[in-house]
Design an enzyme around this catalytic site. Structure first.
Site, PDB file in Angstrom:
ATOM      1  N   SER A   1       0.590  -1.359   0.511  1.00  7.44           N
ATOM      2  CA  SER A   1       0.576   0.815   0.143  1.00  7.44           C
ATOM      3  C   SER A   1       0.736   1.061   0.125  1.00  7.44           C
ATOM      4  O   SER A   1       1.745   1.121   0.765  1.00  7.44           O
ATOM      5  CB  SER A   1      -1.121   0.069   1.560  1.00  7.44           C
TER       6      SER A   1
ATOM      7  N   HIS B   1      -6.514  -2.940  -3.707  1.00  7.13           N
ATOM      8  CA  HIS B   1      -5.340  -3.774  -3.673  1.00  7.13           C
ATOM      9  C   HIS B   1      -5.141  -4.356  -5.400  1.00  7.13           C
ATOM     10  O   HIS B   1      -5.687  -5.299  -5.264  1.00  7.13           O
ATOM     11  CB  HIS B   1      -5.642  -5.120  -2.613  1.00  7.13           C
TER      12      HIS B   1
ATOM     13  N   ARG C   1      -0.371  -7.168  -2.467  1.00  2.00           N
ATOM     14  CA  ARG C   1       0.247  -8.699  -2.138  1.00  2.00           C
ATOM     15  C   ARG C   1      -1.426  -9.802  -1.638  1.00  2.00           C
ATOM     16  O   ARG C   1      -1.958  -8.983  -1.576  1.00  2.00           O
ATOM     17  CB  ARG C   1       1.329  -8.679  -1.114  1.00  2.00           C
ATOM     18  N   THR C   2      -0.661 -10.535  -1.422  1.00  2.00           N
ATOM     19  CA  THR C   2      -1.638 -11.624  -0.607  1.00  2.00           C
ATOM     20  C   THR C   2      -1.643 -11.178   0.860  1.00  2.00           C
ATOM     21  O   THR C   2      -0.649 -11.430   1.463  1.00  2.00           O
ATOM     22  CB  THR C   2      -1.888 -13.398  -0.838  1.00  2.00           C
TER      23      THR C   2
ATOM     24  N   GLU D   1      -3.696  -1.501  15.694  1.00  2.00           N
ATOM     25  CA  GLU D   1      -3.217  -2.263  17.688  1.00  2.00           C
ATOM     26  C   GLU D   1      -4.164  -0.873  17.790  1.00  2.00           C
ATOM     27  O   GLU D   1      -4.803   0.060  17.881  1.00  2.00           O
ATOM     28  CB  GLU D   1      -1.639  -1.750  16.744  1.00  2.00           C
TER      29      GLU D   1
ATOM     30  N   SER E   1       2.587  -6.952   7.055  1.00  3.02           N
ATOM     31  CA  SER E   1       3.131  -7.629   5.696  1.00  3.02           C
ATOM     32  C   SER E   1       4.693  -7.751   6.319  1.00  3.02           C
ATOM     33  O   SER E   1       4.831  -7.375   7.089  1.00  3.02           O
ATOM     34  CB  SER E   1       2.891  -7.292   4.251  1.00  3.02           C
TER      35      SER E   1
ATOM     36  N   ASN F   1       0.867   6.583   8.680  1.00  2.00           N
ATOM     37  CA  ASN F   1       0.321   7.290   9.856  1.00  2.00           C
ATOM     38  C   ASN F   1       1.069   6.785  10.728  1.00  2.00           C
ATOM     39  O   ASN F   1       2.427   5.927  10.851  1.00  2.00           O
ATOM     40  CB  ASN F   1      -1.093   6.214   9.468  1.00  2.00           C
TER      41      ASN F   1
HETATM   42  I1  8IG Z   1      -0.837   1.127   5.529  1.00  2.00           I
HETATM   43  O1  8IG Z   1      -0.446   1.712  11.386  1.00  2.00           O
HETATM   44  C1  8IG Z   1      -0.749   0.798   7.977  1.00  2.00           C
HETATM   45  N1  8IG Z   1      -0.798  -0.598   7.995  1.00  2.00           N
HETATM   46  N2  8IG Z   1      -0.567  -3.077  11.429  1.00  2.00           N
HETATM   47  N3  8IG Z   1      -0.583  -0.626  11.811  1.00  2.00           N
HETATM   48  C2  8IG Z   1      -0.452  -1.267  11.069  1.00  2.00           C
HETATM   49  N4  8IG Z   1      -0.402  -1.714   9.708  1.00  2.00           N
HETATM   50  C3  8IG Z   1      -0.503  -0.478   9.322  1.00  2.00           C
HETATM   51  C4  8IG Z   1      -0.464   0.608   9.844  1.00  2.00           C
HETATM   52  C5  8IG Z   1      -0.591   0.799  11.712  1.00  2.00           C
HETATM   53  N5  8IG Z   1      -0.731   1.307   8.965  1.00  2.00           N
END
Ligand code: 8IG
Length: 269
Positions: A37, A69, A89-90, A190, A209, A232
């Site tokens: 992503s 995706h 991806r998977t 989380e 991933s 983020n």
């Molecule tokens: I884009 O803050 C993305 N993928 N686990 N935590 C997890 N996966 C993510 C996050 C995140 N941001």
């Protein structure tokens, strides 16, 4: 018994590689890039695309579970280096099992790739990493509770994410920092308490991933480069809820920088 499982996964990947060779008319690829992503827009900048297909044209690949995706692969000519790029991806949370998660890496290996670049979008624990910051993965912590290897197959994970390739990347872009990537199963993000746990463990990046794919790549003898795009701040870091729009916008905004970086890295490999 379990060795049978590894053999079956490799046989399926050999079949996918044979089909890939026929479709692309490229005898062997050199470098595989898995675009996660935020990274898909960067694919345009890697070199000249000579062909593109849905991954479902290859045996063993499932249709993407998440909209947006893109499940496609491209054969790219980067000044003579043959690049096999997977756009999407998977994920483990799709519940297709660990062999589905690592099928692209195995296919890349049987297509001739000696190096794999694993990219992802993730949350960052370092407040200095604003959304859109690329970070080199120095090491990982696998928090999925899953192993992508079957049977008594002991694999050394020292220097899993090649120090040589990380040094090369910092020569290209000295501003790149390094992080420790924690793979969660997902698909939920989380809790703030889990991010506190990650911080206490020494993790600085969180995602869903990469770690399982890196383990299989190493088990097959490939050299691995891991690149995260912090899209983020990790949960609880800013007081704001996680926002999927923000994640997509950060990827779009960073695409040129990511593509430029990846393109230079691939040519230097
Ligand atoms: I884009 O803050 C993305 N993928 N686990 N935590 C997890 N996966 C993510 C996050 C995140 N941001």
């Amino acid at each position: 018994m379990r060795d049978e499982t590894t053999r079956a996964a490799n046989e399926s990947a050999q079949q996918a590689a044979a089909r890939l060779q026929t479709l692309t008319t490229v005898d062997r690829h050199d470098v595989a890039v898995i675009l996660g992503s935020g990274w898909v827009p960067a694919a345009e900048l890697l070199g000249e695309t000579t062909s593109e297909f849905p991954v479902t044209d290859l045996p063993g690949f499932a249709p993407p579970a998440v909209e947006g995706h893109a499940g496609r692969f491209r054969s790219i000519d980067a000044d003579g280096t043959r690049v096999l790029a997977f756009l999407g991806r998977t994920h483990l949370y799709e519940e297709r099992g660990v062999d589905a998660v690592t099928h692209a890496v195995r296919t890349a290996h049987f297509s001739g790739c000696h190096t794999v670049v694993l990219t992802n979008g993730c949350g960052g624990l370092d407040p200095a990493w604003s959304p859109g910051t690329p970070v080199l993965i120095r090491d990982h912590i696998n928090l999925t509770g899953a192993s992508p290897l079957h049977g008594a197959h002991f694999v050394d994970l020292t220097d899993l994410y090649s120090a040589r390739l990380r040094t090369m990347c910092r020569t290209i872009d000295p501003s790149l920092s390094e992080g420790v990537y924690c793979q969660f199963r997902g698909p939920m993000y989380e809790t703030p308490a889990e991010i506190g746990m990650v911080a206490a463990m020494g993790g600085t990046l969180v995602g869903m991933s990469t770690a399982l794919e890196a383990i299989v790549a190493r088990s097959l003898g490939m050299e691995i480069l891991g690149l995260s795009l912090v899209t983020n701040a990790a949960a609880g870091m800013t007081g704001e809820p996680l926002n999927h729009e923000e994640v997509l916008a950060a990827g779009q905004a960073a695409a040129t920088r990511m593509g430029d970086l990846l393109g230079k890295v691939i040519r230097a490999l």
